[in-house]
Design a protein around this motif. Structure first.
Motif, PDB file in Angstrom:
ATOM      1  N   GLY A 256       0.763  -1.225   0.000  1.00  0.00           N
ATOM      2  CA  GLY A 256       0.000   0.000   0.000  1.00  0.00           C
ATOM      3  C   GLY A 256       0.803   1.289   0.000  1.00  0.00           C
ATOM      4  N   ARG A 257       2.109   1.205   0.107  1.00  0.00           N
ATOM      5  CA  ARG A 257       2.945   2.413   0.108  1.00  0.00           C
ATOM      6  C   ARG A 257       3.196   2.870  -1.324  1.00  0.00           C
ATOM      7  N   LYS A 258       3.114   4.176  -1.568  1.00  0.00           N
ATOM      8  CA  LYS A 258       3.421   4.707  -2.897  1.00  0.00           C
ATOM      9  C   LYS A 258       4.940   4.708  -3.073  1.00  0.00           C
ATOM     10  N   VAL A 259       5.395   4.062  -4.143  1.00  0.00           N
ATOM     11  CA  VAL A 259       6.835   3.962  -4.417  1.00  0.00           C
ATOM     12  C   VAL A 259       7.089   4.444  -5.838  1.00  0.00           C
ATOM     13  N   SER A 260       8.062   5.337  -5.981  1.00  0.00           N
ATOM     14  CA  SER A 260       8.525   5.799  -7.282  1.00  0.00           C
ATOM     15  C   SER A 260      10.023   5.528  -7.361  1.00  0.00           C
ATOM     16  N   LEU A 261      10.474   5.082  -8.520  1.00  0.00           N
ATOM     17  CA  LEU A 261      11.890   4.781  -8.701  1.00  0.00           C
ATOM     18  C   LEU A 261      12.457   5.522  -9.900  1.00  0.00           C
ATOM     19  N   LYS A 262      13.670   6.018  -9.747  1.00  0.00           N
ATOM     20  CA  LYS A 262      14.458   6.525 -10.865  1.00  0.00           C
ATOM     21  C   LYS A 262      15.430   5.398 -11.216  1.00  0.00           C
ATOM     22  N   ILE A 263      15.585   5.105 -12.506  1.00  0.00           N
ATOM     23  CA  ILE A 263      16.432   3.995 -12.921  1.00  0.00           C
ATOM     24  C   ILE A 263      17.591   4.527 -13.759  1.00  0.00           C
TER      25      ILE A 263
ATOM     26  N   THR B 201      12.422   7.699  -5.180  1.00  0.00           N
ATOM     27  CA  THR B 201      12.225   9.146  -5.154  1.00  0.00           C
ATOM     28  C   THR B 201      10.829   9.428  -4.623  1.00  0.00           C
ATOM     29  N   PRO B 202      10.718  10.046  -3.479  1.00  0.00           N
ATOM     30  CA  PRO B 202      11.788  10.453  -2.569  1.00  0.00           C
ATOM     31  C   PRO B 202      12.356   9.241  -1.827  1.00  0.00           C
ATOM     32  N   LEU B 203      13.452   9.475  -1.104  1.00  0.00           N
ATOM     33  CA  LEU B 203      14.055   8.396  -0.321  1.00  0.00           C
ATOM     34  C   LEU B 203      13.051   7.874   0.698  1.00  0.00           C
ATOM     35  N   ILE B 204      13.149   6.585   1.003  1.00  0.00           N
ATOM     36  CA  ILE B 204      12.235   5.945   1.946  1.00  0.00           C
ATOM     37  C   ILE B 204      13.018   5.601   3.217  1.00  0.00           C
ATOM     38  N   PRO B 205      12.619   6.140   4.366  1.00  0.00           N
ATOM     39  CA  PRO B 205      13.335   5.845   5.619  1.00  0.00           C
ATOM     40  C   PRO B 205      13.426   4.337   5.868  1.00  0.00           C
ATOM     41  N   GLY B 206      14.607   3.885   6.252  1.00  0.00           N
ATOM     42  CA  GLY B 206      14.819   2.472   6.535  1.00  0.00           C
ATOM     43  C   GLY B 206      15.155   1.646   5.302  1.00  0.00           C
ATOM     44  N   TYR B 207      15.201   2.290   4.149  1.00  0.00           N
ATOM     45  CA  TYR B 207      15.510   1.597   2.897  1.00  0.00           C
ATOM     46  C   TYR B 207      16.766   2.219   2.297  1.00  0.00           C
ATOM     47  N   PRO B 208      17.527   1.465   1.497  1.00  0.00           N
ATOM     48  CA  PRO B 208      18.759   2.020   0.931  1.00  0.00           C
ATOM     49  C   PRO B 208      18.470   3.155  -0.053  1.00  0.00           C
TER      50      PRO B 208
END
Length: 122
Positions: A24-31, A66-73
């Protein structure tokens, strides 16, 4: 219990972003895609045991939330193919094609999880 609590900061795989998005968390990635030149060192099979160095090329991708996720690399890096830099043009194209097919498989997984990203290829 949240996914973050289950992982205990041990998130170092693309699958961790996928599970987070499916939870359920919104995740965006730059590749970022690139080639990395490295030296492979192996031992000679002869009795002199002289190390043999071969220049190799890694086809790689960095997945950056993007943006950074706390607890994740800040990024997760994957190698999609490995080849000698002395490969023929035909072999280089074949290896790059295989790397892009592997990227497509990961892109499908990311898309199925609802992760926002822009596809690009090696």
């Amino acid at each position: 219990m949240t996914i973050e609590a289950i992982d205990n900061g041990q998130n170092e795989r693309l699958e961790d972003f996928i599970r987070l998005a499916m939870g359920g968390r919104k995740v965006s990635l730059k590749i970022n895609l690139y080639r990395n030149l490295v030296k492979q060192v192996s031992q000679s099979e002869s009795t002199d045991d002289i190390p043999i160095e071969t220049d190799m090329c890694l086809f790689m991708a960095d997945f950056i939330p993007t943006p950074l996720i706390p607890g994740y690399p800040e990024k997760i890096t994957k190698v999609y193919a490995l080849c000698s830099i002395n490969e023929s043009e035909v072999n280089d194209k074949t290896i790059r094609h295989i790397a892009n097919q592997r990227l497509d498989m990961d892109y499908a997984r990311l898309k199925n999880a609802g992760i926002v990203f822009e596809s690009s290829y090696l």
